[in-house]
Design a protein around this motif. Sequence first.
Motif, PDB file in Angstrom:
ATOM      1  N   ASP A  44       0.799  -1.225   0.000  1.00 35.83           N
ATOM      2  CA  ASP A  44       0.000   0.000   0.000  1.00 35.83           C
ATOM      3  C   ASP A  44       0.834   1.277   0.000  1.00 35.83           C
ATOM      4  O   ASP A  44       0.272   2.374   0.014  1.00 35.83           O
ATOM      5  N   GLU A  45       2.140   1.149  -0.011  1.00 35.87           N
ATOM      6  CA  GLU A  45       3.010   2.325  -0.030  1.00 35.87           C
ATOM      7  C   GLU A  45       2.987   2.985  -1.399  1.00 35.87           C
ATOM      8  O   GLU A  45       2.895   2.319  -2.423  1.00 35.87           O
ATOM      9  N   GLU A  46       3.062   4.304  -1.403  1.00 36.12           N
ATOM     10  CA  GLU A  46       3.160   5.060  -2.650  1.00 36.12           C
ATOM     11  C   GLU A  46       4.575   4.913  -3.216  1.00 36.12           C
ATOM     12  O   GLU A  46       5.520   4.680  -2.487  1.00 36.12           O
ATOM     13  N   GLY A  47       4.704   5.086  -4.500  1.00 33.44           N
ATOM     14  CA  GLY A  47       6.023   5.066  -5.114  1.00 33.44           C
ATOM     15  C   GLY A  47       6.407   3.697  -5.636  1.00 33.44           C
ATOM     16  O   GLY A  47       5.639   2.742  -5.590  1.00 33.44           O
ATOM     17  N   ASP A  48       7.616   3.639  -6.119  1.00 33.34           N
ATOM     18  CA  ASP A  48       8.124   2.427  -6.747  1.00 33.34           C
ATOM     19  C   ASP A  48       8.642   1.437  -5.715  1.00 33.34           C
ATOM     20  O   ASP A  48       9.131   1.828  -4.658  1.00 33.34           O
ATOM     21  N   ILE A  49       8.529   0.177  -6.053  1.00 37.67           N
ATOM     22  CA  ILE A  49       9.158  -0.889  -5.276  1.00 37.67           C
ATOM     23  C   ILE A  49       9.964  -1.717  -6.266  1.00 37.67           C
ATOM     24  O   ILE A  49       9.434  -2.178  -7.284  1.00 37.67           O
ATOM     25  N   VAL A  50      11.236  -1.874  -5.975  1.00 29.48           N
ATOM     26  CA  VAL A  50      12.117  -2.696  -6.796  1.00 29.48           C
ATOM     27  C   VAL A  50      12.840  -3.653  -5.861  1.00 29.48           C
ATOM     28  O   VAL A  50      13.483  -3.224  -4.907  1.00 29.48           O
ATOM     29  N   ILE A  51      12.715  -4.938  -6.130  1.00 30.95           N
ATOM     30  CA  ILE A  51      13.374  -5.953  -5.303  1.00 30.95           C
ATOM     31  C   ILE A  51      14.223  -6.839  -6.209  1.00 30.95           C
ATOM     32  O   ILE A  51      13.726  -7.375  -7.203  1.00 30.95           O
ATOM     33  N   ASN A  52      15.483  -6.981  -5.845  1.00 29.42           N
ATOM     34  CA  ASN A  52      16.413  -7.869  -6.546  1.00 29.42           C
ATOM     35  C   ASN A  52      17.013  -8.807  -5.505  1.00 29.42           C
ATOM     36  O   ASN A  52      17.687  -8.350  -4.585  1.00 29.42           O
ATOM     37  N   VAL A  53      16.753 -10.098  -5.655  1.00 27.65           N
ATOM     38  CA  VAL A  53      17.222 -11.085  -4.686  1.00 27.65           C
ATOM     39  C   VAL A  53      17.930 -12.201  -5.425  1.00 27.65           C
ATOM     40  O   VAL A  53      17.442 -12.702  -6.440  1.00 27.65           O
ATOM     41  N   ARG A  54      19.068 -12.593  -4.889  1.00 24.85           N
ATOM     42  CA  ARG A  54      19.746 -13.786  -5.402  1.00 24.85           C
ATOM     43  C   ARG A  54      19.725 -14.823  -4.288  1.00 24.85           C
ATOM     44  O   ARG A  54      20.214 -14.577  -3.189  1.00 24.85           O
ATOM     45  N   ALA A  55      19.109 -15.975  -4.576  1.00 28.23           N
ATOM     46  CA  ALA A  55      18.964 -17.038  -3.589  1.00 28.23           C
ATOM     47  C   ALA A  55      19.435 -18.337  -4.224  1.00 28.23           C
ATOM     48  O   ALA A  55      18.788 -18.858  -5.130  1.00 28.23           O
ATOM     49  N   GLY A  56      20.568 -18.816  -3.755  1.00 26.60           N
ATOM     50  CA  GLY A  56      21.124 -20.032  -4.347  1.00 26.60           C
ATOM     51  C   GLY A  56      21.519 -19.781  -5.787  1.00 26.60           C
ATOM     52  O   GLY A  56      22.253 -18.845  -6.091  1.00 26.60           O
ATOM     53  N   HIS A  57      20.989 -20.582  -6.679  1.00 25.77           N
ATOM     54  CA  HIS A  57      21.308 -20.466  -8.109  1.00 25.77           C
ATOM     55  C   HIS A  57      20.351 -19.549  -8.861  1.00 25.77           C
ATOM     56  O   HIS A  57      20.514 -19.349 -10.058  1.00 25.77           O
TER      57      HIS A  57
END
Length: 70
Positions: A44-57
């Motif tokens: 519900d937050e305004e603005g952009d959300i960018v998530i970059n995750v490296r998990a294992g391979h």
Amino acid sequence: MKLYTYTVKDETKDILIESGTGDLSDLETVIPIEILSILELFEDEEGDIVINVRAGHFSYDINKIRLGIA
């Protein structure tokens, strides 16, 4: 409605596993629940959300799409 674009890559083979667009329920079959929990916290937050995750391979790139109201 909040929409997200997502990309899942296998980093060991440097190949794209899957990519697409959808809401959180669409991402449930593709993105681990731990990452979805972060998205739910900030849904519900305004603005952009960018998530970059490296998990294992695997790497997961997720972006919230800002929808304009006509």
